[in-house]
Every structure is written in C-alpha cells, then in structure tokens.
Design a protein around this motif. Structure first.
Motif, PDB file in Angstrom:
ATOM      1  N   ASP A 286     -30.151  88.344  -2.364  1.00 49.19           N
ATOM      2  CA  ASP A 286     -29.331  88.797  -1.243  1.00 49.19           C
ATOM      3  C   ASP A 286     -28.207  87.809  -0.945  1.00 49.19           C
ATOM      4  N   ALA A 287     -28.509  86.525  -1.039  1.00 46.65           N
ATOM      5  CA  ALA A 287     -27.489  85.504  -0.798  1.00 46.65           C
ATOM      6  C   ALA A 287     -26.389  85.596  -1.852  1.00 46.65           C
ATOM      7  N   THR A 288     -26.773  85.871  -3.080  1.00 50.61           N
ATOM      8  CA  THR A 288     -25.791  86.023  -4.147  1.00 50.61           C
ATOM      9  C   THR A 288     -24.897  87.220  -3.874  1.00 50.61           C
ATOM     10  N   GLN A 289     -25.485  88.334  -3.457  1.00 51.70           N
ATOM     11  CA  GLN A 289     -24.706  89.533  -3.157  1.00 51.70           C
ATOM     12  C   GLN A 289     -23.735  89.269  -2.001  1.00 51.70           C
ATOM     13  N   LYS A 290     -24.211  88.608  -0.951  1.00 55.35           N
ATOM     14  CA  LYS A 290     -23.357  88.289   0.200  1.00 55.35           C
ATOM     15  C   LYS A 290     -22.229  87.354  -0.220  1.00 55.35           C
ATOM     16  N   ARG A 291     -22.548  86.399  -1.079  1.00 53.45           N
ATOM     17  CA  ARG A 291     -21.510  85.478  -1.544  1.00 53.45           C
ATOM     18  C   ARG A 291     -20.461  86.215  -2.360  1.00 53.45           C
ATOM     19  N   PHE A 292     -20.877  87.151  -3.198  1.00 53.74           N
ATOM     20  CA  PHE A 292     -19.917  87.940  -3.962  1.00 53.74           C
ATOM     21  C   PHE A 292     -18.950  88.647  -3.016  1.00 53.74           C
TER      22      PHE A 292
ATOM     23  N   PRO B 226     -34.041  92.904 -10.757  1.00 57.47           N
ATOM     24  CA  PRO B 226     -32.736  92.747 -11.414  1.00 57.47           C
ATOM     25  C   PRO B 226     -31.786  91.930 -10.542  1.00 57.47           C
ATOM     26  N   LEU B 227     -30.917  91.190 -11.187  1.00 55.68           N
ATOM     27  CA  LEU B 227     -29.895  90.429 -10.471  1.00 55.68           C
ATOM     28  C   LEU B 227     -28.748  91.367 -10.106  1.00 55.68           C
ATOM     29  N   PRO B 228     -28.049  91.089  -9.006  1.00 59.85           N
ATOM     30  CA  PRO B 228     -26.935  91.967  -8.634  1.00 59.85           C
ATOM     31  C   PRO B 228     -25.762  91.779  -9.594  1.00 59.85           C
ATOM     32  N   PHE B 229     -25.071  92.864  -9.866  1.00 63.50           N
ATOM     33  CA  PHE B 229     -23.849  92.785 -10.658  1.00 63.50           C
ATOM     34  C   PHE B 229     -22.704  92.403  -9.740  1.00 63.50           C
ATOM     35  N   PHE B 230     -21.727  91.720 -10.298  1.00 61.52           N
ATOM     36  CA  PHE B 230     -20.504  91.505  -9.538  1.00 61.52           C
ATOM     37  C   PHE B 230     -19.729  92.806  -9.600  1.00 61.52           C
TER      38      PHE B 230
ATOM     39  N   THR C 282     -29.519  80.464  -1.839  1.00 66.00           N
ATOM     40  CA  THR C 282     -30.011  80.995  -3.109  1.00 66.00           C
ATOM     41  C   THR C 282     -30.726  82.318  -2.859  1.00 66.00           C
ATOM     42  N   GLY C 283     -30.941  83.041  -3.899  1.00 67.95           N
ATOM     43  CA  GLY C 283     -31.639  84.316  -3.815  1.00 67.95           C
ATOM     44  C   GLY C 283     -30.710  85.477  -4.086  1.00 67.95           C
TER      45      GLY C 283
END
Length: 190
Positions: free
Chosen positions: A85-91, A168-172, A82-83
């Motif tokens: 950076d983790a979201t960005q890496k997962r994208f 802000p949350l990262p955009f896909f 979660t988090g």
C-alpha cells in the motif's frame, strides 16, 4: 515401491524449484523497485536546485513553487514507508510531483530571462535525463512485477504463494490526466 519414492522426490524437487523461482522473481521485483528509488532520489535532489533558480525569476508562480516543495517533502517521507500500500501511495505522490514539475518546466517558457539562463538550461537538461531514467526504471519494475505475479498465480506457485502469504506487487500506472490526449494549443499559447 521405489517408483513412489522417485515420484515423491520429483514432486518435492518441482516444488523447491518453483519456490526458488518465486523468491528469485520477488527479489528481482524488489531490486527493480529499488532502481526506481534511486532515480526518484535523483529527481528529489534536483528539485531544490531547479526551484532556487526559478524562484529568482518567477514571482507569479510562488504557489506552484510552494506546491512542488511540499510534494517533494511528502515524497521523501513516503519513501521511508514499506509495503504494498505504501508503494502504491508513493507511486501516486510521485506522479503528482512529476505533473507539477512538468507544469513548472512549461511555465519557464513564459520567462525569457529564466528560459535562457545557463543554470536553468542545465537544470532542464538534467531533469529531462532523470525523467528518462525514471521511465526506464519503471518499465523494468513493471516487467519484474509481472514475472513475479505470473510465478505466484500459476500452479503450483499459487499454492506456495498462499502458504507464504505473498501478494502481487502493484504496477506503476500513469494517472488519468496523463492518459488524456495532448492539446497542442496549450503549448503554442504565449
């Protein structure tokens, strides 16, 4: 004196409503991200079936099948993090998996027996359907992330967000390879 009290109450109400808007928009963005998770889970569940069908026919593409299997495993591990950076890496990992799966679908065209195999045709249809749902979920997430970003960057939201430590949350975003123009000759070679 009473107008000062009314002004203070009005300011507090304004701050409360802006705070409620920020929380609501953050929750909507998190819900949209969860919608992407649901669709990506469908894709990762579909991958083993596609690989099993393809592996019976595609001796020359063993490396591609192995890479897809490894990426799927990595994506499932990344989904547990979660988090921001983790979201960005997962994208990024999801984009790599999507690219490899697209390569597999193109490679299927070189195997007439596989291309016409009923199970493979059904798997390709299911894959196309899941990819369309992923695309819709990503659009929904980006819209929710933008509304959240707007709420925390416009005053007084920026002050409230700073107090809460919100970012802000990262955009896909698509990869550079996906931005490149499509060369039709690549698809016409046989």
């Amino acid at each position: 004196m009473s107008w000062i009290i009314w002004a203070a109450v009005a300011v507090l109400l304004l701050l409360y409503f802006w705070y409620a808007t920020i929380v609501s928009r953050r929750n909507a963005a998190e819900e949209a991200l969860s919608g992407i998770d649901v669709q990506l889970k469908k894709r990762t569940d579909l991958v083993p079936n596609i690989l099993k069908i393809a592996a019976r026919f595609m001796e020359h593409e063993k490396t591609l099948l192995t890479e897809i299997t490894q990426l799927r495993t990595d994506v499932l591990k990344a989904a547990e993090q979660t988090g921001r950076d983790a979201t960005q890496k997962r994208f990024e990992m999801e984009a790599a998996l999507e690219s490899k799966l697209s390569g597999l679908m193109v490679a299927v065209e070189n195997y007439p027996d596989l291309k016409s195999h009923t199970n493979m045709l059904e798997a390709q249809r299911a894959y196309a359907d899941v990819e369309e749902h992923i695309s819709a979920a990503r659009r929904s997430y980006n819209a929710a992330a933008r509304r959240f970003k707007d709420a925390i960057q416009i005053f007084p939201g920026s002050a409230i967000a700073a107090m809460m430590g919100l970012k802000p949350l990262p955009f896909f975003e698509v990869t550079e390879a996906d931005r490149a123009p499509v060369n039709a000759d690549d698809f016409l070679k046989s």
